[in-house]
Enzyme design. Structure first.
Site, PDB file in Angstrom:
ATOM      1  CB  SER A  47       7.274  19.955  31.537  1.00 13.09           C
ATOM      2  OG  SER A  47       8.316  20.180  32.463  1.00 13.09           O
ATOM      3  CB  THR A  48       3.491  18.336  28.983  1.00 18.27           C
ATOM      4  OG1 THR A  48       3.305  17.289  29.950  1.00 18.27           O
ATOM      5  CG2 THR A  48       4.916  18.288  28.438  1.00 18.27           C
TER       6      THR A  48
END
Length: 769
Positions: A23-24
């Site tokens: 996700s990041t």
């Protein structure tokens, strides 16, 4: 859920796709185990019998919530539509998608293309109702899980922030301490730089002017040199973003603020897009804890700064703008008393023109509310402001002197701290160079260059400090007390620019409401002072064609009183000594005096407005004017004939002259008292109180009609001066001239002067008796 025996051979001949996502970017750099497990799905695909395996990992560092684009997921969808993909492998359902639309679209495409979805638990056929139901539940649970986790984190952070314990990122000048929480940065140089920004803004009232002044003083501001870690900094010249961020951040006012920005969602190309970092108004901030920590300024000053910054912005309605210079004094302060709009400044006339304040309310094809001259209005408001501060001038002067001393001391302190920091960095670079192995020339050469750079910075700081010390002797401090005794001179001093005057005026005046009394032709200014007081000023509005550059009446009066006795150069010198200016604010010269006397004609200088006949000069009949002119001329010609001098003929080759047997000193002495003024072909006889000047001599091309040539007209003017001078001293002109010409060779010249001649005659009469 299916088994290996249920995967047809036709599907195994297709390509298997392993979808990898985190996700990041922080997860990509730190969560390496999760990344490794996703890449191991390639071996799982081969165990299931797929020979062709492709890895799609373009979405590393991209969220699956639908807020950002995912090029890897779009490529996966495109490959499913072509029918070349037999299976999609993922570690869990949340890796593929955490939003319902993307997840169900993927399942629908897999069912249409007869592709399988494989994870660590088994193989799923989206074309079967039970598998489709199970996969749908997994996607919904994944989406619900994301919402629950986000809600928990947000609520926990908000609860902690309401207590002021959430350790959010803080601006320059503050650090989180392990023991007592938020406090000042221990760097004294950084603290003084931030305090200097607020002090300059109090003085100047404009963020841009603060930036310009700090650049002129060579002030530096820290910038992170390690990205977002905010551990090491590099001091660079201050920039506008540094100034405005300090002025707008409430942390510097001692307030703990959480939730200043918000998330916004919009539909772009049929997809949901979320963007973050949109600042909210101060009234919508989630948490505001005032007096949470020690601040550089108070909360009230912070609010005043925000109001001033908002008013300074271009294109914003309302508010008083900061002084930006120009030729007008009141831009941004005046508002229309009829419609409430701010008056704008325009310039009319030739060249630079003159300022005009006017209301731009032109809606519904109506005329403007008002417009009036700017110079007259500015002067009236300036006089009112100086009268208001006059009782406190001495106190203000002492306060200004104290502020001047503090400003110079603060500036010197900033330079000294720069020098101290430069010396420390030079010492550190020297120690690093000394600790380096001399044989390692690659590192030693770079350390040597760093050391030399720090030494050059030390020399620069020392030069700046010596220059400041040399330019700031004690006797160079301005005499503020002397300026307080003459506020008008201080206001009009050449070194005071319009920006400074505007800033001073805005420190006293909050707003000015303007209106025009059309009947009285007055501009009515209602001044709202800071503190709640109000006053009203009326300014006369000039008529059409009237300008504001006319010569003052005081200067005209001086010129009238001196015009008959002194030359234009002497009149100009007298006016300059008295401090009087022309209508355009210039000093006087002989040419300007002569030009003014020409423009104002006979009724303005040297002559009364009414003659002995009781009528103005221009309104008297021509016959009366001729009758008044002829006797003096005939009398002068008669005296000249009695003295043995024939009148001149009207010829240019033989101009008439008046030979007076070497008596020129007497005529010059008498003419200094009773001189006749000659302006543009007109001869003005002398004027004194109680003596009415009947007319003037006309000198020029037609003067021969009664006086001879042009030079003959000059001689007639001289004779008329002597005649009128004798009358002013109660002397018979004919008797004096005859006696003076007869006795001139044997008597001193002083006894024959007009003001001495009668007394000499009286002294001789008793002796003869």
């Amino acid at each position: 859920m299916t088994s290996r025996n249920l995967i047809p051979a036709t599907i195994l001949k297709r390509r298997a796709v392993v979808y990898v996502r985190q996700s990041t970017q922080a997860q990509v750099q730190l969560n390496l185990e999760s990344q490794r497990r996703q890449y191991e799905l390639v071996d799982v695909a081969r165990r299931w019998g797929f020979r062709k395996v492709e890895v799609i990992d373009e979405d590393l560092g991209r969220t699956a919530s639908g807020a950002v684009e995912r090029p890897g997921f779009e490529r996966l969808v495109d490959d499913l539509c072509t029918g070349h993909v037999g299976a999609v492998l993922c570690l869990e359902a949340s890796r593929l998608s955490r939003n319902g639309p993307d997840w169900h679209r993927l399942l629908e495409l897999c069912g249409e293309a007869d592709a399988r979805v494989i994870d660590l638990d088994g193989v799923y056929d989206p074309g079967l109702p039970n598998d489709r139901l199970l996969l749908g539940m997994k996607g919904s649970i994944s989406e619900f899980e994301l919402g629950v986790l986000r809600a928990r984190m947000y609520e926990a952070a908000r609860a902690k922030a309401q207590r002021g314990e959430q350790r959010i990122s803080v601006p320059f000048g503050y650090v989180w301490h392990r023991d007592y929480g938020l406090g000042f940065d221990p760097d004294i140089r950084l603290q003084e730089t931030i305090r200097l920004i607020f002090a300059r803004f109090r003085e100047l009232g404009s963020a841009r002017q603060v930036l310009i002044s700090m650049i002129d003083d060579g002030v530096h501001f820290p910038r992170p040199s390690d990205g977002k870690k905010m551990v090491s900094f590099a001091w660079v010249p201050v920039r506008y973003r540094n100034v405005i961020s300090v002025l707008k951040n409430p942390f510097y006012a001692g307030a703990y603020v959480y939730g200043k920005s918000e998330k916004r969602t919009e539909i772009v190309d049929g997809r949901v897009r979320k963007s973050y970092g949109h600042y909210k108004p101060a009234s919508d901030w989630a948490v505001v804890l005032k007096e949470h920590h020690e601040g550089y300024i108070g909360w009230s000053e912070y609010e005043r700064n925000q109001e001033l910054l908002a008013a300074n912005a271009y294109g914003k309605a309302g508010g008083v703008k900061s002084g930006r210079g120009g030729r007008a004094l009141l831009p941004g302060l005046l508002s229309c008393g009829r419609c409430g709009r701010r008056l704008v400044v325009t310039y009319a006339g030739r060249g630079q023109g003159y300022p005009v304040y006017r209301c731009e309310n032109t809606m519904m094809a109506q005329a403007r509310c008002m417009s009036f001259n700017g110079f007259r209005t500015d002067a009236a408001v300036a006089r009112e402001a100086l009268e208001a501060v006059a009782p406190m001038a001495i106190e203000a002067a002492l306060e200004a002197e104290q502020m001047q001393l503090e400003s110079e001391a603060r500036r010197r302190q900033m330079i000294e701290m720069d020098l101290q920091q430069a010396r420390y960095e030079a010492s550190l670079a020297e120690r690093r160079y000394a600790a380096c192995d001399p044989e390692n020339r690659l590192i030693a050469a770079q350390l040597e260059r760093n050391w030399e750079a720090t030494l050059r910075r030390v020399e620069t700081c020392e030069a700046r400090l010596s220059e400041v010390q040399r330019m700031e002797p004690v006797d160079a401090i301005p005499d503020f007390t002397g300026l307080a005794q003459d506020l008008e001179a201080a206001w009009n001093a050449p070194g005071v620019d319009m920006r400074c005057r505007q800033q001073l005026l805005r420190a006293l005046i909050k707003d000015i409401v303007a209106d025009v009394d059309d009947d009285a032709r007055d501009v009515i200014l209602t001044i709202h002072w800071h503190g709640g007081q109000h006053s009203q000023v009326r300014v006369r509005k000039p008529k059409s064609g009237e300008h504001g550059q006319s010569t003052p009446e005081e200067a005209l009066a001086v010129m009238r009183s001196m015009a008959t006795r002194w030359s234009d150069a002497e009149i100009a010198a007298t006016l300059n000594r008295m401090g009087m200016k022309t209508g355009q604010g210039k000093t006087w010269t002989a040419r300007r005096v002569q030009s003014l006397r020409t423009c104002t004609r006979s009724a303005a200088i040297g002559l009364p407005t009414r003659t002995a006949s009781g009528l103005p000069c221009r309104t008297r009949p021509r016959s009366l004017r001729v009758a008044r002119q002829n006797p003096p001329v005939r009398q002068g010609r008669h005296i000249a004939s009695r003295a043995g001098h024939a009148p001149a003929r009207p010829t240019r080759s033989a101009p008439a002259t008046l030979k007076m047997n070497g008596s020129r000193p007497i005529w010059r002495a008498n003419l200094r008292v009773s001189s006749t003024t000659i302006i543009r072909n007109r001869c003005f006889p002398p004027f004194e109180e109680g003596v009415h000047n009947e007319s003037v001599f006309a000198l020029g091309r037609k003067s021969w009609l009664f006086c001879g040539s042009d030079r003959g007209g000059q001689r007639a003017a001289i004779l008329y001066s002597l005649i009128v001078g004798a009358k002013m001293n109660d002397i018979d002109p004919q008797a004096w001239l005859a006696d003076a010409l007869a006795r001139l060779p044997a008597y001193p010249a002083d006894d024959l002067l007009l003001w001495n001649w009668r007394s000499a005659k009286l002294r001789t009469q008793p002796a003869a008796a």
